[in-house]
Design a protein around this motif. Structure first.
Motif, short mmCIF file in Angstrom:
data_model
loop_
_atom_site.label_atom_id
_atom_site.label_comp_id
_atom_site.label_asym_id
_atom_site.label_seq_id
_atom_site.Cartn_x
_atom_site.Cartn_y
_atom_site.Cartn_z
N GLU A 44 0.83 -1.32 -0.52
CA GLU A 44 -0.32 0.31 0.06
C GLU A 44 0.72 1.76 0.10
O GLU A 44 0.66 2.61 -0.72
CB GLU A 44 -0.68 -0.23 1.20
N ALA A 47 2.30 2.08 -2.97
CA ALA A 47 1.46 2.51 -3.84
C ALA A 47 1.31 3.91 -3.93
O ALA A 47 1.07 4.27 -5.04
CB ALA A 47 0.50 1.33 -4.38
N TYR A 52 -0.38 5.80 -7.16
CA TYR A 52 -1.56 5.02 -7.89
C TYR A 52 -2.22 4.20 -6.43
O TYR A 52 -1.39 4.32 -5.18
CB TYR A 52 -1.01 3.78 -8.93
N SER A 53 -3.39 3.98 -6.53
CA SER A 53 -3.98 2.88 -6.09
C SER A 53 -3.06 1.86 -5.56
O SER A 53 -2.78 0.87 -7.01
CB SER A 53 -5.50 2.15 -6.62
N ILE A 54 -3.16 0.30 -5.37
CA ILE A 54 -3.22 -0.96 -4.98
C ILE A 54 -3.73 -1.66 -5.80
O ILE A 54 -2.49 -2.50 -6.22
CB ILE A 54 -4.01 -1.24 -3.09
N GLY A 55 -4.37 -1.66 -6.61
CA GLY A 55 -5.08 -1.72 -7.72
C GLY A 55 -4.23 -1.59 -8.88
O GLY A 55 -3.88 -3.43 -9.68
N ALA A 56 -3.94 -0.44 -8.97
CA ALA A 56 -3.28 -0.25 -10.49
C ALA A 56 -1.27 -1.04 -9.34
O ALA A 56 -0.82 -1.54 -10.41
CB ALA A 56 -2.38 1.15 -10.37
N TYR A 58 -1.10 -3.91 -8.74
CA TYR A 58 -1.70 -5.06 -8.55
C TYR A 58 -1.62 -5.65 -10.21
O TYR A 58 -1.54 -7.04 -10.96
CB TYR A 58 -2.55 -5.66 -8.15
N SER A 59 -2.38 -4.50 -11.17
CA SER A 59 -2.72 -4.85 -12.37
C SER A 59 -1.25 -4.95 -13.59
O SER A 59 -0.96 -5.51 -13.95
CB SER A 59 -3.46 -3.82 -12.89
#
Length: 219
Positions: A44, A47, A52-56, A58-59
């Protein structure tokens, strides 16, 4: 009235945007890993540091371990490319390759403040987590092969082409650099600029004067 100031900036392509995101995440990871170590670095925070977000995260990366390995490989590739450019620049004879390699290592030592911390952290984590060792070795094969290529013209210059494997020379040069780099960070006066350059010269002069293999030890 049309003017250059009225032109809108070009939108990045999807590939360019993805590359920029990965670059920012890698740069942020380098700072966080160096400051907190692998175990203490939350994804976290990486990111967030990159914006960026944590989703970015992991993507673009499968997780913290994949990000860590890519960071190490990316940094190694960048250093090898700088080394290749250094050797290309001295082909005219303005600087001998041994000195050029020493200068390259010296510049890498001073420009990349996080390098010794990241190298130490990676080694410690790999030793404590044997399942990571194969992945670490695989991540370093490409930059190691490139480093071997840098050694070939130097070996040829000192008349030792084919006498010793370039892969062995690359391994020794890399280990020597890492050791000197850590000592330079710990006690800068003990590893002055000239020592980093001279160390590379000693290595290749020694190779050039080793015409016979070492005697085998009795079994």
């Amino acid at each position: 009235m049309d003017s250059d100031d009225d032109e809108k900036p070009r939108r990045l392509t999807r590939a360019e945007a993805k590359a920029r995101t990965r670059r920012r995440l890698l740069d942020a990871a380098a700072r966080v890993f160096a400051r907190k170590g692998y175990a203490g670095a939350p994804v976290e925070e990486i990111a967030e540091t990159a914006g960026y977000s944590i989703g970015a995260l992991y993507s673009n990366f499968g997780g913290k371990e994949e990000l860590f390995l890519e960071l190490v490989a990316d940094g190694a590739r960048a250093r090898v490319e700088r080394g290749r450019q250094t050797l290309d620049a001295v082909q005219a004879g303005a600087e001998d390759p041994e000195s050029a390699l020493g200068r390259f290592f010296m510049e890498a030592a001073d420009k990349d403040d996080d390098l010794p911390l990241l190298q130490a952290e990676l080694w410690l984590y790999a030793m404590r987590n044997p399942q990571l060792r194969d992945a670490l070795a695989a991540a370093q094969r490409e930059p190691r092969a490139a480093l071997e290529g840098l050694m070939e013209p130097v070996l040829a210059r000192v008349g030792a082409s084919g006498a010793v494997p370039a892969s062995d020379v690359a391994t020794v040069a890399s280990a020597m650099f890492q050791g000197l780099l850590r000592q330079r960070r710990l006690d800068p006066p003990s590893v002055p600029d000239d020592l980093l350059r001279q160390a590379m010269r000693w290595l290749f002069v020694g190779i050039a004067h080793t015409s016979d293999p070492l005697p085998e030890e009795p079994s």
